[in-house]
Every structure is written in C-alpha cells, then in structure tokens.
Design a protein around this motif. Sequence first.
Motif, PDB file in Angstrom:
ATOM      1  N   GLY A   1       0.811  -1.211   0.000  1.00 32.20           N
ATOM      2  CA  GLY A   1       0.000   0.000   0.000  1.00 32.20           C
ATOM      3  C   GLY A   1       0.841   1.255   0.000  1.00 32.20           C
ATOM      4  N   ALA A   2       1.902   1.272   0.802  1.00 30.52           N
ATOM      5  CA  ALA A   2       2.748   2.460   0.889  1.00 30.52           C
ATOM      6  C   ALA A   2       3.478   2.723  -0.420  1.00 30.52           C
ATOM      7  N   TYR A   3       4.106   1.699  -0.998  1.00 29.22           N
ATOM      8  CA  TYR A   3       4.892   1.907  -2.219  1.00 29.22           C
ATOM      9  C   TYR A   3       4.002   2.100  -3.440  1.00 29.22           C
ATOM     10  N   ALA A   4       2.851   1.451  -3.480  1.00 27.70           N
ATOM     11  CA  ALA A   4       1.921   1.681  -4.589  1.00 27.70           C
ATOM     12  C   ALA A   4       1.386   3.105  -4.546  1.00 27.70           C
ATOM     13  N   ALA A   5       1.033   3.578  -3.357  1.00 28.15           N
ATOM     14  CA  ALA A   5       0.564   4.956  -3.229  1.00 28.15           C
ATOM     15  C   ALA A   5       1.669   5.940  -3.586  1.00 28.15           C
TER      16      ALA A   5
ATOM     17  N   ASP B   1       9.589  -7.861   0.970  1.00 24.72           N
ATOM     18  CA  ASP B   1      10.831  -7.283   1.478  1.00 24.72           C
ATOM     19  C   ASP B   1      11.915  -7.323   0.410  1.00 24.72           C
ATOM     20  N   TRP B   2      12.012  -8.442  -0.279  1.00 25.95           N
ATOM     21  CA  TRP B   2      13.013  -8.558  -1.339  1.00 25.95           C
ATOM     22  C   TRP B   2      12.692  -7.635  -2.510  1.00 25.95           C
ATOM     23  N   ALA B   3      11.432  -7.602  -2.934  1.00 25.03           N
ATOM     24  CA  ALA B   3      11.058  -6.833  -4.118  1.00 25.03           C
ATOM     25  C   ALA B   3      11.311  -5.337  -3.919  1.00 25.03           C
ATOM     26  N   PHE B   4      10.898  -4.794  -2.784  1.00 25.68           N
ATOM     27  CA  PHE B   4      11.045  -3.353  -2.583  1.00 25.68           C
ATOM     28  C   PHE B   4      12.488  -2.953  -2.292  1.00 25.68           C
ATOM     29  N   LEU B   5      13.308  -3.915  -1.925  1.00 27.84           N
ATOM     30  CA  LEU B   5      14.711  -3.611  -1.674  1.00 27.84           C
ATOM     31  C   LEU B   5      15.566  -3.797  -2.920  1.00 27.84           C
ATOM     32  N   ARG B   6      15.175  -4.716  -3.819  1.00 24.40           N
ATOM     33  CA  ARG B   6      16.039  -5.059  -4.959  1.00 24.40           C
ATOM     34  C   ARG B   6      15.533  -4.526  -6.294  1.00 24.40           C
ATOM     35  N   ILE B   7      14.246  -4.306  -6.449  1.00 23.46           N
ATOM     36  CA  ILE B   7      13.714  -3.807  -7.717  1.00 23.46           C
ATOM     37  C   ILE B   7      13.643  -2.291  -7.636  1.00 23.46           C
ATOM     38  N   GLY B   8      14.501  -1.637  -8.385  1.00 27.37           N
ATOM     39  CA  GLY B   8      14.650  -0.192  -8.256  1.00 27.37           C
ATOM     40  C   GLY B   8      13.439   0.613  -8.686  1.00 27.37           C
ATOM     41  N   TRP B   9      12.605   0.077  -9.556  1.00 29.46           N
ATOM     42  CA  TRP B   9      11.473   0.858 -10.054  1.00 29.46           C
ATOM     43  C   TRP B   9      10.531   1.259  -8.924  1.00 29.46           C
ATOM     44  N   PHE B  10      10.346   0.361  -7.945  1.00 27.69           N
ATOM     45  CA  PHE B  10       9.420   0.659  -6.849  1.00 27.69           C
ATOM     46  C   PHE B  10       9.861   1.869  -6.044  1.00 27.69           C
ATOM     47  N   THR B  11      11.169   2.066  -5.922  1.00 28.54           N
ATOM     48  CA  THR B  11      11.695   3.167  -5.120  1.00 28.54           C
ATOM     49  C   THR B  11      12.237   4.298  -5.985  1.00 28.54           C
ATOM     50  N   ASN B  12      11.781   4.365  -7.241  1.00 26.39           N
ATOM     51  CA  ASN B  12      12.237   5.407  -8.164  1.00 26.39           C
ATOM     52  C   ASN B  12      13.751   5.353  -8.331  1.00 26.39           C
ATOM     53  N   ASN B  13      14.288   4.104  -8.386  1.00 24.39           N
ATOM     54  CA  ASN B  13      15.715   3.846  -8.608  1.00 24.39           C
ATOM     55  C   ASN B  13      16.607   4.473  -7.541  1.00 24.39           C
ATOM     56  N   ASN B  14      16.114   4.533  -6.324  1.00 22.00           N
ATOM     57  CA  ASN B  14      16.917   4.998  -5.202  1.00 22.00           C
ATOM     58  C   ASN B  14      17.705   3.812  -4.664  1.00 22.00           C
ATOM     59  N   ALA B  15      19.025   3.929  -4.597  1.00 22.47           N
ATOM     60  CA  ALA B  15      19.872   2.796  -4.228  1.00 22.47           C
ATOM     61  C   ALA B  15      19.600   2.310  -2.809  1.00 22.47           C
ATOM     62  N   SER B  16      19.233   3.202  -1.907  1.00 20.18           N
ATOM     63  CA  SER B  16      19.006   2.816  -0.515  1.00 20.18           C
ATOM     64  C   SER B  16      17.629   2.209  -0.297  1.00 20.18           C
ATOM     65  N   GLY B  17      16.740   2.340  -1.284  1.00 25.32           N
ATOM     66  CA  GLY B  17      15.379   1.858  -1.110  1.00 25.32           C
ATOM     67  C   GLY B  17      14.498   2.802  -0.333  1.00 25.32           C
TER      68      GLY B  17
ATOM     69  N   VAL C   1      12.280   6.216   0.199  1.00 26.57           N
ATOM     70  CA  VAL C   1      11.477   7.164  -0.574  1.00 26.57           C
ATOM     71  C   VAL C   1      10.889   8.194   0.394  1.00 26.57           C
ATOM     72  N   SER C   2      10.463   9.311  -0.135  1.00 25.53           N
ATOM     73  CA  SER C   2       9.893  10.363   0.711  1.00 25.53           C
ATOM     74  C   SER C   2       8.821  11.116  -0.062  1.00 25.53           C
ATOM     75  N   VAL C   3       7.894  11.715   0.664  1.00 26.68           N
ATOM     76  CA  VAL C   3       6.823  12.507   0.079  1.00 26.68           C
ATOM     77  C   VAL C   3       6.719  13.811   0.854  1.00 26.68           C
ATOM     78  N   SER C   4       6.167  14.816   0.203  1.00 24.02           N
ATOM     79  CA  SER C   4       6.002  16.122   0.847  1.00 24.02           C
ATOM     80  C   SER C   4       4.870  16.867   0.154  1.00 24.02           C
ATOM     81  N   ASN C   5       4.535  18.026   0.711  1.00 24.65           N
ATOM     82  CA  ASN C   5       3.483  18.891   0.154  1.00 24.65           C
ATOM     83  C   ASN C   5       2.152  18.139   0.009  1.00 24.65           C
ATOM     84  N   LEU C   6       1.732  17.498   1.082  1.00 27.43           N
ATOM     85  CA  LEU C   6       0.480  16.752   1.060  1.00 27.43           C
ATOM     86  C   LEU C   6      -0.696  17.708   1.211  1.00 27.43           C
ATOM     87  N   GLN C   7      -1.722  17.487   0.400  1.00 28.34           N
ATOM     88  CA  GLN C   7      -2.924  18.314   0.439  1.00 28.34           C
ATOM     89  C   GLN C   7      -4.151  17.447   0.195  1.00 28.34           C
ATOM     90  N   VAL C   8      -5.259  17.815   0.839  1.00 27.83           N
ATOM     91  CA  VAL C   8      -6.541  17.167   0.626  1.00 27.83           C
ATOM     92  C   VAL C   8      -7.573  18.249   0.392  1.00 27.83           C
TER      93      VAL C   8
END
Length: 358
Positions: A87-91, A145-161, A163-170
């Motif tokens: 849910g977190a990485y898909a969002a 655990d393996w997929a989100f750590l090893r497949i770079g697409w999920f983390t926008n190709n961030n080597a550390s795995g 991710v961060s978000v900001s400027n949240l609005q509803v």
Amino acid sequence: MFYRENGQFKTTYQKDQQIFPIAQDRWAILGLIAFAAVGVPLLADEYLFRAIFIPFLILALAALGVNILVGYCGQISLGSGAFMAVGAYAAYNTFARIDGMPLLVALLSGGFFATLVGMFFGIPSLRVKGLYLAVATLAAQFFCDWAFLRIGWFTNNNASGSVSVSNLQVFGLPIETPLQKYLFCLAVLVLFALLAKNLVRSAIGREWMAIRDMDVAAAVIGIRPMYAKLSAFAVSSFIVGVAGALWGFVHLGSWEPAAFSVDRSFQLLFMVIIGGMGSIMGSFFGAAFIVILPIVLNQLLPAVGALFGADISTAAISHAEFMVFGALIVWFLIVEPHGLARLWSIGKQKLRLWPFPH
C-alpha cells in the motif's frame, strides 16, 4: 443504574438493527468522537500527536483490517506488514509518477494494489489453513521485502530503497502539521471503522463468521468458501494497504522497506489477540495497548529501578517490552481468548445489572 435500556422500545426493523441499539452507547461513541476531534487538539502537544495519537490511529486502522481476516474469517495471516508495504509503495508511485494526483486517490490506489496482492497470496487458503496458511502468508512478507529492496522501479531507482513525500494536500487543505495529520487520520479511521462495522453485520460478514466457526458446515448450507475467504483477504488487504500508505505518507514522510518488516506483521497480530479477535472495538483496544505500553515501560522501569538503587539500561527496557508482550499474549490466550474487548463487554453487562446481584 445509568446504563440500561429500559423504555427504549424498537418499533421498526431498522431501529432494531442499529449499530448501537442502546442510546447510551450511541451518545458515548458520538461524545468520544467529538472529544477526539475537538478536545484532543486543544489539550495535546506536538509530541503526543507524533508519538502516540497518529501512530495509534494508523495502527488501529491496520488492526481493523487484520481483525476482519483473522478474527471474523478465521484465516491466520503473517503477511500484514507486506500488505502495508504494498500500500505504501503503490501509493508513492501513483502519487509521484502521475502529475496532479490527489492524495486521497493515491492512498486508495495503495489499498487497491494491496488488495490484488492479498488475494493472490490468499489463494492457498482455499486448500490449507492454520499453521500452513500462516507460513504461506509469511511468504508474502519475504517476497515483498526482497522486491522493494532489490527492484529499483518501486523506489524510483533509489539505491538505498528509501522514498519520501512532501506537500500533502486534501481538497486544497495542507496536511503538514501534526494537528492536521491527526485530524486527517482520525477522519479516515472513523470512516473505515463505520464501513467495517456495517460490513461484518451484513450477509458477507455472516459468511466470514460461518467459515471461521466451521468451514465444512458452512459449505453444506450453501456458503461458497472460495468467495468468502478471498473476499475476506481482499477487504482486509485493502484496509491494511490504506493504513500502510498512511503510515508512510503521514506518519513517517520518508521510509524504507525495513519500516514494514515481519516485526510489523507480528505487531498487528498481537494487537488483534490482545484487543480481541472478532471485535471492531478490540482493534482499537489492541492498538492503544501496543502503542502506550512501551511508553509506560520506558517511564516506569527507570523509576522502579531508582527506588531500589539500580540503573536500568535502555537495552534492558527494550528486552522487558518483549517479555511483557509475550507474557500478556500467553495470559490472554489462556485466560481470556477474546481479549480486552471481552472484558469490556463483561463490564458493560455487569453495569446494566448494578447494583443488583449478578
């Protein structure tokens, strides 16, 4: 004396089927929600929001989802942390890769993809149950655990795995301060709790409980085990996925796969066991207990040690938390398998008869 339904007559079927048929319960719940929305923001500081209230609301939502699967349908799952991670990485990917994506839609998309993953790993429930099903769902935890750590697409190709978000609005309103995050999580939790309460009282909820009590007998009377079990996995995974998205977006802001490790799965299962399986209220009790107990131990154990002239280290306090959790789980399983929710129900029944003999 004050908690009785004398004179509260049900003249229609709709009134008889209310979520809270006793007026005192309705007023108490409405008062509690009003206090949470108005009183808590006036009394709490930033630390309480960040350390207690926001984690409690999100974990209560996740425990609600787990309780639907484990408590109401009887399907043991140790993959809840994986569904939170999905849910977190898909969002995150929905929010980051699609310009102008509303936050609510991104959170719901996290729940949607968690539903797909949950239903896929719920397929073994059609043939196995108990410990074997727990091991099958545990495979989801290791795979994610393996997929989100090893497949770079999920983390926008961030080597550390990470991710961060900001400027949240509803709806144009910012979700940045602890108070704004708290109110947003509170609104989401109240909505999902209301939906879950109505769902478990509906026909599909009765099918889940029939499967939980005896799946063979349920199949004999016409309940389809495949539909009931997979629907329970779907609803549970959706709620847990939304909770995972909230945990990443609102509580953490920046996270990595370790935030949704197998420890999170066990934590959610412990919440359900301690709070009460098969009880919406038990999800809240379990989340409150798990969130507050470590804070109480961190404050209480050093004070107790000081009375006896002993210096208790941080590591000892951390180990004490595990020992207390383990002892409480064993105690609840032996003495009160239905958890804190059952104790609450017994207290209400005694209050209805007070001051007469029970």
